[in-house]
Design a protein around this motif. Structure first.
Motif, PDB file in Angstrom:
ATOM      1  N   ASP A  91       6.878 -29.348  -9.544  1.00  0.00           N
ATOM      2  CA  ASP A  91       7.135 -29.186  -8.112  1.00  0.00           C
ATOM      3  C   ASP A  91       6.830 -30.415  -7.275  1.00  0.00           C
ATOM      4  O   ASP A  91       6.883 -30.346  -6.048  1.00  0.00           O
ATOM      5  CB  ASP A  91       6.359 -27.980  -7.576  1.00  0.00           C
ATOM      6  CG  ASP A  91       4.861 -28.190  -7.628  1.00  0.00           C
ATOM      7  OD1 ASP A  91       4.386 -28.867  -8.560  1.00  0.00           O
ATOM      8  OD2 ASP A  91       4.157 -27.673  -6.739  1.00  0.00           O
ATOM      9  N   ASN A  92       6.505 -31.521  -7.909  1.00  0.00           N
ATOM     10  CA  ASN A  92       6.406 -32.804  -7.206  1.00  0.00           C
ATOM     11  C   ASN A  92       6.478 -33.923  -8.244  1.00  0.00           C
ATOM     12  O   ASN A  92       6.484 -33.681  -9.454  1.00  0.00           O
ATOM     13  CB  ASN A  92       5.141 -32.903  -6.339  1.00  0.00           C
ATOM     14  CG  ASN A  92       3.873 -32.682  -7.127  1.00  0.00           C
ATOM     15  OD1 ASN A  92       3.688 -33.218  -8.224  1.00  0.00           O
ATOM     16  ND2 ASN A  92       2.973 -31.874  -6.583  1.00  0.00           N
ATOM     17  N   ILE A  93       6.540 -35.131  -7.774  1.00  0.00           N
ATOM     18  CA  ILE A  93       6.696 -36.280  -8.666  1.00  0.00           C
ATOM     19  C   ILE A  93       5.518 -36.391  -9.621  1.00  0.00           C
ATOM     20  O   ILE A  93       5.693 -36.631 -10.826  1.00  0.00           O
ATOM     21  CB  ILE A  93       6.874 -37.566  -7.838  1.00  0.00           C
ATOM     22  CG1 ILE A  93       8.209 -37.525  -7.092  1.00  0.00           C
ATOM     23  CG2 ILE A  93       6.800 -38.805  -8.733  1.00  0.00           C
ATOM     24  CD1 ILE A  93       8.372 -38.570  -6.010  1.00  0.00           C
ATOM     25  N   GLY A 113      10.945 -23.360 -20.361  1.00  0.00           N
ATOM     26  CA  GLY A 113      11.490 -23.147 -19.028  1.00  0.00           C
ATOM     27  C   GLY A 113      10.849 -24.087 -18.029  1.00  0.00           C
ATOM     28  O   GLY A 113       9.626 -24.146 -17.912  1.00  0.00           O
ATOM     29  N   LEU A 114      11.665 -24.838 -17.310  1.00  0.00           N
ATOM     30  CA  LEU A 114      11.183 -25.789 -16.304  1.00  0.00           C
ATOM     31  C   LEU A 114      11.845 -25.498 -14.965  1.00  0.00           C
ATOM     32  O   LEU A 114      13.064 -25.295 -14.897  1.00  0.00           O
ATOM     33  CB  LEU A 114      11.502 -27.228 -16.716  1.00  0.00           C
ATOM     34  CG  LEU A 114      10.896 -27.747 -18.022  1.00  0.00           C
ATOM     35  CD1 LEU A 114      11.452 -29.129 -18.341  1.00  0.00           C
ATOM     36  CD2 LEU A 114       9.371 -27.789 -17.915  1.00  0.00           C
ATOM     37  N   VAL A 115      11.059 -25.493 -13.913  1.00  0.00           N
ATOM     38  CA  VAL A 115      11.595 -25.334 -12.564  1.00  0.00           C
ATOM     39  C   VAL A 115      11.707 -26.708 -11.924  1.00  0.00           C
ATOM     40  O   VAL A 115      10.720 -27.428 -11.789  1.00  0.00           O
ATOM     41  CB  VAL A 115      10.704 -24.413 -11.704  1.00  0.00           C
ATOM     42  CG1 VAL A 115      11.285 -24.292 -10.292  1.00  0.00           C
ATOM     43  CG2 VAL A 115      10.599 -23.034 -12.334  1.00  0.00           C
ATOM     44  N   ILE A 116      12.926 -27.062 -11.548  1.00  0.00           N
ATOM     45  CA  ILE A 116      13.202 -28.322 -10.855  1.00  0.00           C
ATOM     46  C   ILE A 116      13.125 -28.012  -9.364  1.00  0.00           C
ATOM     47  O   ILE A 116      13.966 -27.293  -8.819  1.00  0.00           O
ATOM     48  CB  ILE A 116      14.597 -28.858 -11.240  1.00  0.00           C
ATOM     49  CG1 ILE A 116      14.735 -28.951 -12.766  1.00  0.00           C
ATOM     50  CG2 ILE A 116      14.860 -30.202 -10.578  1.00  0.00           C
ATOM     51  CD1 ILE A 116      13.694 -29.811 -13.439  1.00  0.00           C
ATOM     52  N   TYR A 117      12.105 -28.592  -8.703  1.00  0.00           N
ATOM     53  CA  TYR A 117      11.762 -28.073  -7.360  1.00  0.00           C
ATOM     54  C   TYR A 117      11.092 -29.158  -6.513  1.00  0.00           C
ATOM     55  O   TYR A 117       9.891 -29.180  -6.347  1.00  0.00           O
ATOM     56  CB  TYR A 117      10.815 -26.880  -7.549  1.00  0.00           C
ATOM     57  CG  TYR A 117      10.386 -26.146  -6.296  1.00  0.00           C
ATOM     58  CD1 TYR A 117      11.308 -25.612  -5.405  1.00  0.00           C
ATOM     59  CD2 TYR A 117       9.036 -25.944  -6.032  1.00  0.00           C
ATOM     60  CE1 TYR A 117      10.897 -24.912  -4.288  1.00  0.00           C
ATOM     61  CE2 TYR A 117       8.613 -25.243  -4.911  1.00  0.00           C
ATOM     62  CZ  TYR A 117       9.544 -24.729  -4.038  1.00  0.00           C
ATOM     63  OH  TYR A 117       9.122 -24.035  -2.942  1.00  0.00           O
ATOM     64  N   ASP A 118      11.887 -30.075  -5.983  1.00  0.00           N
ATOM     65  CA  ASP A 118      11.294 -31.118  -5.135  1.00  0.00           C
ATOM     66  C   ASP A 118      12.327 -31.737  -4.200  1.00  0.00           C
ATOM     67  O   ASP A 118      12.263 -32.928  -3.888  1.00  0.00           O
ATOM     68  CB  ASP A 118      10.658 -32.209  -6.005  1.00  0.00           C
ATOM     69  CG  ASP A 118       9.635 -33.053  -5.238  1.00  0.00           C
ATOM     70  OD1 ASP A 118       9.057 -32.551  -4.242  1.00  0.00           O
ATOM     71  OD2 ASP A 118       9.428 -34.222  -5.611  1.00  0.00           O
ATOM     72  N   GLU A 166      16.080 -25.735  -8.260  1.00  0.00           N
ATOM     73  CA  GLU A 166      15.757 -25.748  -6.837  1.00  0.00           C
ATOM     74  C   GLU A 166      15.758 -24.379  -6.145  1.00  0.00           C
ATOM     75  O   GLU A 166      16.689 -24.024  -5.406  1.00  0.00           O
ATOM     76  CB  GLU A 166      16.678 -26.712  -6.092  1.00  0.00           C
ATOM     77  CG  GLU A 166      16.491 -28.174  -6.482  1.00  0.00           C
ATOM     78  CD  GLU A 166      15.126 -28.742  -6.079  1.00  0.00           C
ATOM     79  OE1 GLU A 166      14.379 -28.069  -5.348  1.00  0.00           O
ATOM     80  OE2 GLU A 166      14.827 -29.887  -6.496  1.00  0.00           O
ATOM     81  N   PRO A 167      14.700 -23.606  -6.381  1.00  0.00           N
ATOM     82  CA  PRO A 167      14.551 -22.322  -5.675  1.00  0.00           C
ATOM     83  C   PRO A 167      14.696 -22.463  -4.162  1.00  0.00           C
ATOM     84  O   PRO A 167      14.213 -23.437  -3.576  1.00  0.00           O
ATOM     85  CB  PRO A 167      13.128 -21.892  -6.052  1.00  0.00           C
ATOM     86  CG  PRO A 167      12.900 -22.517  -7.388  1.00  0.00           C
ATOM     87  CD  PRO A 167      13.597 -23.849  -7.321  1.00  0.00           C
ATOM     88  N   ASP A 168      15.395 -21.525  -3.574  1.00  0.00           N
ATOM     89  CA  ASP A 168      15.507 -21.356  -2.122  1.00  0.00           C
ATOM     90  C   ASP A 168      16.423 -22.350  -1.414  1.00  0.00           C
ATOM     91  O   ASP A 168      16.650 -22.207  -0.217  1.00  0.00           O
ATOM     92  CB  ASP A 168      14.135 -21.422  -1.422  1.00  0.00           C
ATOM     93  CG  ASP A 168      13.120 -20.486  -2.009  1.00  0.00           C
ATOM     94  OD1 ASP A 168      13.528 -19.451  -2.563  1.00  0.00           O
ATOM     95  OD2 ASP A 168      11.918 -20.777  -1.926  1.00  0.00           O
TER      96      ASP A 168
END
Length: 395
Positions: A91-93, A113-118, A166-168
């Motif tokens: 969720d960040n760098i 499973g990875l969440v790409i979120y930034d 990218e949730p949301d």
């Protein structure tokens, strides 16, 4: 929005950040990595072949929680949560550092499973999980965030990865276009997601783009615009073949197949026929097919075991009385739903209830939100215990 409640539900955007801890952790066991390069066929359901990995980061969080429990029965139940597969949030760098130790712990039969979120201007409709990049820092998103993740995946061709993109983000552009923060972020969201899809289109990857939930894009007025927004970005990325579909209910509370739905008695229920996630997947998949977007889904069941807890569809923050739901499985009973997954690691806070905090969001102070709660992503032991006690099925 034509429907007031839909715009309220759209505020379900926030507070799905992962923990900020970046310290590498020792693998829980020696992993038997694949002996050759992995190729995932995104035209099929890869969760029928691969098990969602119980990553080492959530495992250690749960193990630390277990150490604090004195009740023998509860302690034994809690220990089992560590073995449940869940998505790891990059969720960040700085948190890209979690990648290497997570892969070290990955056996060949599992998928990480990875969440790409930034994204720049992340969570434009909420405060609890605002990101590190400003809305005009798209270049940093590409070069300092996406590109390093691409490099790491390419360096691990013998491992399988499921990416939740990218949730949301895109749902916010559909329902919160009236907010200046979302207006500012529109270009970065669309270009950023397209860049991520194009760059991460690798043979050992399968991707799902976040699409909110039935109480958000499931409103009758939102289904078509929502599908068209996802399809627009997908096509702008060149229609990458490793995109399998979309993710729903990430960090959410909606039931899979409850009939009648949680808010079926609400005065505006007639405007939303998607009263559960099964109906939402069915209807939204049809809209996606028309729009030209791959239409298979993964559904977060990590915290949706108990319903009837929220005052409104849009209440998203640390809902009181929630319980762990169905464990990850490809046995969903619906061909369009590839798998039930644990997207949000249960026990990590959605947002702080401290009204004096910079990132305080009013949704975390609502009557149906658990208090006290720490900042988004930080561990909440008491809340974890409630999720465990209210789990269905129980551990």
């Amino acid at each position: 929005m034509k429907v007031t409640a839909a715009s309220v539900a759209a505020l379900a955007a926030g507070a799905v950040a992962a923990p900020s801890n970046t310290t590498p952790r020792s693998p829980s066991k020696a992993a038997a990595a694949c002996s050759s390069a992995v190729t995932l066929d995104a035209s099929t359901n890869v969760f029928k072949k691969y098990k969602l990995h119980a990553n080492t980061f959530y495992r250690e969080e749960v193990n630390k929680a277990v150490e604090q429990i004195t009740d023998a029965t509860l302690k034994a139940q809690a220990a089992k949560v560590a073995d449940v597969g869940s998505f790891l949030w990059l969720d960040n760098i700085a948190n890209i550092a979690k990648f290497d130790p997570a892969v070290e712990d990955l056996p060949c039969e599992d998928i990480l499973g990875l969440v790409i979120y930034d994204l720049p201007g992340r969570d434009c409709a909420a405060k609890a999980s605002n990101g590190e990049l400003k809305y005009n820092e798209l270049d940093r998103y590409k070069t300092e965030y996406i590109d390093p993740i691409v490099a790491k995946i390419k360096a691990n061709p013998n491992s399988a990865f499921a990416l939740l993109i990218e949730p949301d983000s895109l749902p916010n552009l559909v329902t919160n276009a009236d907010l200046s923060t979302c207006q500012e972020s529109k270009t970065a969201y669309e270009e950023g997601v397209a860049y991520a899809l194009k760059s991460l289109n690798l043979p050992n990857v399968v991707m799902y783009v976040d699409a909110g939930h039935g109480g958000w894009l499931g409103w009758d007025a939102n289904l078509k615009p929502g599908a068209e927004e996802l399809a627009k970005v997908y096509k702008n990325a060149g229609s990458p073949k490793q995109v399998r579909g979309y993710a729903t209910n990430i960090a959410g509370w909606n039931a899979w197949d409850e009939e009648p739905g949680e808010f079926s008695d609400a005065s505006d229920a007639k405007y939303n026929s998607c009263q559960n996630e099964k109906t939402y997947v069915t209807k939204f998949s049809a809209a996606l097919k028309t729009a030209g977007f791959p239409n298979h889904a993964i559904v977060d069941t990590g915290r949706n075991a108990v319903t009837g807890l929220r005052e409104e569809w849009g209440d998203w923050c640390n809902v009181k009385g929630a319980g762990f739901g169905v464990r990850p499985t490809a046995d969903t009973g619906l061909e369009l739903a590839d798998a039930f997954v644990w997207g949000k690691p249960g026990g990590e806070s959605d947002g702080t209830s401290d009204e004096s905090a910079t990132r305080y969001d009013s949704f975390c102070g609502k009557p149906d939100a658990y208090k006290p709660s720490p900042e988004a992503g930080e561990w909440n032991q008491a809340y974890f215990l409630d999720l465990l006690k209210n789990a269905k099925p129980q551990f």
